[in-house]
Design a protein around this motif. Structure first.
Motif, mmCIF file in Angstrom:
data_model
loop_
_atom_site.group_PDB
_atom_site.id
_atom_site.type_symbol
_atom_site.label_atom_id
_atom_site.label_comp_id
_atom_site.label_asym_id
_atom_site.label_seq_id
_atom_site.Cartn_x
_atom_site.Cartn_y
_atom_site.Cartn_z
ATOM 1 N N VAL A 222 33.932 48.785 79.271
ATOM 2 C CA VAL A 222 33.100 48.998 80.459
ATOM 3 C C VAL A 222 33.961 49.393 81.654
ATOM 4 N N ARG A 223 35.079 48.721 81.812
ATOM 5 C CA ARG A 223 36.023 49.054 82.893
ATOM 6 C C ARG A 223 37.389 49.295 82.259
ATOM 7 N N PRO A 224 37.616 50.473 81.740
ATOM 8 C CA PRO A 224 38.874 50.731 81.032
ATOM 9 C C PRO A 224 40.090 50.632 81.942
ATOM 10 N N SER A 225 41.145 50.077 81.404
ATOM 11 C CA SER A 225 42.416 50.012 82.129
ATOM 12 C C SER A 225 43.284 51.184 81.700
ATOM 13 N N LYS A 226 44.392 51.359 82.378
ATOM 14 C CA LYS A 226 45.301 52.457 82.030
ATOM 15 C C LYS A 226 45.965 52.213 80.682
ATOM 16 N N ALA A 227 45.909 50.977 80.190
ATOM 17 C CA ALA A 227 46.539 50.655 78.911
ATOM 18 C C ALA A 227 45.598 50.870 77.729
ATOM 19 N N ASP A 228 44.309 51.044 77.985
ATOM 20 C CA ASP A 228 43.326 51.181 76.905
ATOM 21 C C ASP A 228 43.432 52.551 76.227
ATOM 22 N N CYS A 229 43.596 52.518 74.910
ATOM 23 C CA CYS A 229 43.712 53.762 74.150
ATOM 24 C C CYS A 229 42.434 54.089 73.381
ATOM 25 N N HIS A 230 41.460 53.209 73.426
ATOM 26 C CA HIS A 230 40.239 53.444 72.651
ATOM 27 C C HIS A 230 39.040 53.654 73.575
ATOM 28 N N ARG A 231 38.054 54.360 73.048
ATOM 29 C CA ARG A 231 36.784 54.554 73.736
ATOM 30 C C ARG A 231 35.673 54.534 72.683
ATOM 31 N N ARG A 232 34.580 53.899 73.028
ATOM 32 C CA ARG A 232 33.380 53.956 72.186
ATOM 33 C C ARG A 232 32.391 54.873 72.879
ATOM 34 N N ILE A 233 32.044 55.977 72.211
ATOM 35 C CA ILE A 233 31.256 57.040 72.823
ATOM 36 C C ILE A 233 29.875 57.120 72.180
ATOM 37 N N LYS A 234 28.852 57.184 73.005
ATOM 38 C CA LYS A 234 27.475 57.324 72.532
ATOM 39 C C LYS A 234 27.264 58.725 71.957
ATOM 40 N N LEU A 235 26.657 58.791 70.762
ATOM 41 C CA LEU A 235 26.354 60.084 70.149
ATOM 42 C C LEU A 235 24.861 60.342 70.070
ATOM 43 N N ASP A 236 24.114 59.325 69.668
ATOM 44 C CA ASP A 236 22.673 59.470 69.477
ATOM 45 C C ASP A 236 22.061 58.079 69.567
ATOM 46 N N ILE A 237 20.760 57.991 69.424
ATOM 47 C CA ILE A 237 20.110 56.684 69.454
ATOM 48 C C ILE A 237 20.677 55.812 68.335
ATOM 49 N N ASN A 238 21.244 54.685 68.714
ATOM 50 C CA ASN A 238 21.822 53.722 67.771
ATOM 51 C C ASN A 238 22.976 54.275 66.942
ATOM 52 N N VAL A 239 23.622 55.308 67.444
ATOM 53 C CA VAL A 239 24.813 55.846 66.786
ATOM 54 C C VAL A 239 25.896 56.060 67.844
#
Length: 377
Positions: A222-239
């Motif tokens: 939700v609040r990524p830091s400069k050290a965060d290497c991952h992201r969860r990205i929305k693609l579609d409904i429930n995916v």
């Protein structure tokens, strides 16, 4: 000699000639606090052989020890009849307060050592005072900053009693661990220069992550830091899709995981598997993902639709700072793993088989499973 000039150990009495009162004296010298000497300057007025404190001064180190008990000191010392009583009472008050607070007195030598502070000041000057953004009162915690491409980066240097013989500890917000090969001739300026080189080496990585955050619907963090290497990205409904970027090679193909039911994620997974070889390291991650998945990644403006991926058990998106990560294969409803586990284990039709708990979906009543949580195994 005036009886009021009787010597107090470690103090030298001097007649105050600044005024007309011949009964005003200044005592200068040192006071011993737990085998550490501190400079003090006491100005008193003798009235009928009683002392009237006019002024008390001390060095900054002693002042830091008594700053929280000054009112008590003034009250107690007002009742003293002599300078020797005054100094003894002052010593007892400070020592008792330090012991009561449980303050670490073993390592006070370096905190009150002139050489320690001189050394620290020399090191800070070699870096530049303008780059020092924060320091604690003992100068054992120093925070230096460096600006890179409009981003402010900080390194915290924690000094110890053996500095500069012993290496400081470092805290940074870099995607990789910050290290420095320290020896007795090393300087904080060298550490800072190495930190700047490290920061600049990650510049492209932060540019890529910034593009993802600004153009995609990022669910986590939700609040990524400069050290965060991952992201969860929305693609579609429930995916959704979780990617883990190599900070040293940010435009290379990242690790990619699809979150959702097998049915809902099958199309995305098939497209990605068939186009792995088409990943182009010369263009951005965002553009590559769109090309390989053959979609336009949902943008940030659509984040009000986040209610569509709330956990079907707790009706919230976040649980322990994570979104739903299990989907029913039949109704495609999302669940937090912890929420689903708690629901299934309390069900009368719950079965535990090979580290998994099996039961019926809370929404569609069809078969569903999740891993047994570590603290319940």
């Amino acid at each position: 000699m005036n009886s009021n000039l009787n010597l107090v150990p470690s103090l030298i009495p001097v007649l105050d000639n600044s005024g007309d009162n011949s009964n005003t004296f200044i005592y200068k010298g040192f006071i011993d606090i737990l085998q550490h000497n501190y400079y003090i300057n006491i100005k008193v007025n003798f009235i009928n052989n009683k002392i009237d404190l006019l002024k008390f001064e001390c060095d900054c180190n002693l002042n830091s020890l008594i700053i929280n008990i000054k009112p008590q000191i003034e009250q107690r010392l007002a009742k003293c009849d002599s300078i020797s009583d005054y100094v003894l009472e002052l010593k007892n008050l400070i020592e008792n307060n330090l012991k009561k607070c449980g303050q670490n007195l073993i390592n006070m030598d370096y905190l009150n050592s002139t050489e320690f502070y001189k050394s620290v000041v020399r090191h800070v000057e070699s870096i530049g005072w303008k780059n020092l953004v924060k320091a604690n009162t003992t100068f054992t915690e120093l925070v230096f900053a460096h600006e890179e491409n409009g981003r402010l980066h900080e390194i915290v240097m924690l000094l110890n009693e053996s500095f500069p013989i012993k290496e400081p500890s470092y805290c940074t917000e870099l995607p990789g661990k910050f290290t420095f090969d320290w020896n007795q001739s090393s300087s904080l300026a060298e550490v800072y220069a190495n930190f700047i080189n490290e920061v600049n080496s990650y510049s492209q990585f932060w540019d890529e992550m910034k593009m993802i955050d600004e153009t995609c619907w990022v669910l986590e963090p939700v609040r990524p830091s400069k050290a965060d290497c991952h992201r969860r990205i929305k693609l579609d409904i429930n995916v959704s899709m979780e990617i883990k970027v190599d900070a040293r090679n940010p435009t290379e193909l990242p690790e990619i995981f699809f979150l959702g039911s097998e049915t809902a994620t099958e199309t995305f997974r098939r497209k990605l598997e068939s186009k792995y070889d088409e990943w182009n390291s010369n263009i951005s991650i965002v553009y590559n993902l769109g090309e390989l998945l053959e979609i336009k990644l949902p943008g940030k403006c659509e984040q009000e639709e986040i209610t569509s991926i709330k956990c079907a058990v707790c009706c919230s998106y976040l649980f322990n700072n994570q979104g739903p990560n299990i989907y029913c294969e039949d109704c495609n409803k999302p669940f937090h793993e912890q929420c689903l586990f708690e629901y299934l284990k309390d069900s009368t039709k719950c079965k535990l088989i090979f580290g998994c708990v099996y039961g019926l979906c809370p929404v569609c009543n069809q078969s569903i499973k999740c891993k047994i949580m570590a603290d319940q195994a």
